[in-house]
Design an enzyme around this catalytic site. Structure first.
Site, short mmCIF file in Angstrom:
data_model
loop_
_atom_site.label_atom_id
_atom_site.label_comp_id
_atom_site.label_asym_id
_atom_site.label_seq_id
_atom_site.Cartn_x
_atom_site.Cartn_y
_atom_site.Cartn_z
N LEU A 211 0.82 -1.22 0.00
CA LEU A 211 0.00 0.00 0.00
C LEU A 211 0.85 1.26 0.00
CD1 LEU A 211 -2.87 -0.81 2.54
CD2 LEU A 211 -3.06 -0.59 0.07
N GLY A 212 1.99 1.21 0.65
CA GLY A 212 2.83 2.40 0.71
C GLY A 212 4.18 2.10 1.31
N GLY B 157 10.22 6.07 5.00
CA GLY B 157 11.56 5.95 5.51
C GLY B 157 11.68 5.02 6.70
N GLY C 161 9.54 2.18 7.15
CA GLY C 161 8.92 0.87 6.97
C GLY C 161 8.05 0.82 5.73
N LYS D 109 1.54 -3.10 9.02
CA LYS D 109 2.62 -2.11 8.95
C LYS D 109 3.89 -2.72 9.55
CE LYS D 109 -0.37 1.93 9.14
NZ LYS D 109 -0.65 3.22 9.79
N ASP E 240 2.14 13.69 12.02
CA ASP E 240 2.22 13.63 10.55
C ASP E 240 0.84 13.81 9.91
OD1 ASP E 240 3.55 13.50 8.16
OD2 ASP E 240 3.66 11.31 8.09
#
Length: 346
Positions: free
Chosen positions: A40-41, A44, A46, A65, A163
């Site tokens: 999915l993404g 920096g 993980g 994740k 974030d």
């Protein structure tokens, strides 16, 4: 793999070399439970995978994740495990909020840390703006009214997101709610355990959306308010913070001429994105109060600039439905009339 051996934080390496990356797209189950579907993404710290739980009925989707931490000693590894355990439990509590993904599981395996969270199907606000263009003032106010209580909630749990940005805000496809994802708190705690001096000074956040104090590795609750304000400017203009001009003397971004919004809303957003911390809203409560006051002021201004003669809606007839806005307008009229009458008697 020796869990104290060298491990890079390069996500491309992770996707190619780690167990989870190699299982992506295969029918092999991770931990005898999760079928890893796709990436999915990457970031920096993980990489994030979409997976499904093959054990539960319905093969429900979830997000895995993988957080990458470099440790070379048993002591630093134990410290990382303790911090991960602590932060994961906090995320578990936060997940009881409908606008934060539910934490389903957390564990460490072969020297890596994993979080398994609820998968929220939808598109990010960044994708929406790219597809349909900037949003108007009403839509952005509605967005703020939805997100500020979420900040209020996480800050009361002593968590700073770190974030907030359009890419970390999802519009749920099923019910339209806005969901806040990808908390930076766990990343920061794990980075602090690294023995590598570069990792120890790693910045958690996104350039432009993060305020100066966050670059100094001293984020506060008001740092999230700044990032939320910058997100609003993106929604109004379609521009990322780095695309705006800056005032060379103050460091403030020059955004006022880029938007078409009321003066009152300019004041609210302006205080959200102030560079000096002392001039910014300190808490989500402060921002919520200012936004509520701004909305009431806007309504009052509308009432005083219109000819209301013969247009007053009365609530005397109980059979007549009075919309909430009309009820508020009537209340304001009565309050102003009482105030005027009081002054005339003094």
């Amino acid at each position: 793999m020796n869990r104290f051996s060298y491990k890079t934080t390069n996500p491309e390496y992770i996707s190619q070399q780690t167990q989870l990356g190699q299982m992506c797209g295969s029918k092999q189950l991770f931990r005898d439970r999760y079928e890893v579907l796709r990436i999915l993404g990457k970031g920096g710290f993980g990489i994030t995978y979409l997976a499904k739980n093959a054990v539960l009925p319905g093969n429900s989707l979830c997000v895995i994740k993988q957080l990458c931490v470099k440790v070379t000693s048993h002591q630093s590894w134990q410290r990382a495990c303790d911090r991960f355990e602590k932060e994961a439990k906090i995320l578990g509590k936060l997940g009881s909020h409908s606008q934060i993904p539910l934490l389903l599981d957390y564990f460490q395996e072969n020297g890596e840390f994993y979080l398994v969270q609820e998968y929220v199907q939808g598109c990010t606000l960044a994708q929406e703006v790219r597809r349909t263009g900037p949003k108007n003032e009403t839509a952005v106010k509605q967005f703020l009214q939805e997100l500020l209580p979420v900040l209020q909630y996480i800050h009361k749990h002593h968590v700073i997101h770190r974030d907030i940005k359009p890419q970390n805000l999802l519009h749920c496809q099923h019910d339209g709610r806005v969901v806040l994802i990808d908390f930076g708190a766990v990343k920061e705690q794990l980075v602090d355990t690294c023995e590598n001096s570069i990792n120890k000074t790693a910045f958690i956040g996104t350039m432009g959306f993060a305020p100066p104090e966050q670059f100094s590795l001293r984020p506060v609750y008001a740092s999230d308010i700044y990032a939320l304000g910058m997100t609003c400017l993106y929604l109004l203009t379609g521009k990322s913070p780095l695309e705006f001009d800056y005032d060379a003397d103050t460091g403030e971004i020059c955004w006022q001429k880029e938007v078409n919004i009321s003066n009152n809303f300019v004041q609210v957003l302006g205080k959200m994105v102030k560079i000096p911390l002392c001039e910014r809203f300190q808490t989500a409560d402060d921002a919520i109060a200012a936004l509520s006051k701004e909305s009431l002021q806007t309504l009052t201004n509308c009432l005083t600039t219109q000819n209301l003669k013969n247009q007053t809606i009365t609530t005397e007839d109980p059979q007549v439905y009075i919309p909430p806005v009309a009820r508020t307008a009537n209340a304001i009229r009565k309050w102003r009339a009482r105030l005027k009458e009081t002054k005339s008697h003094n």
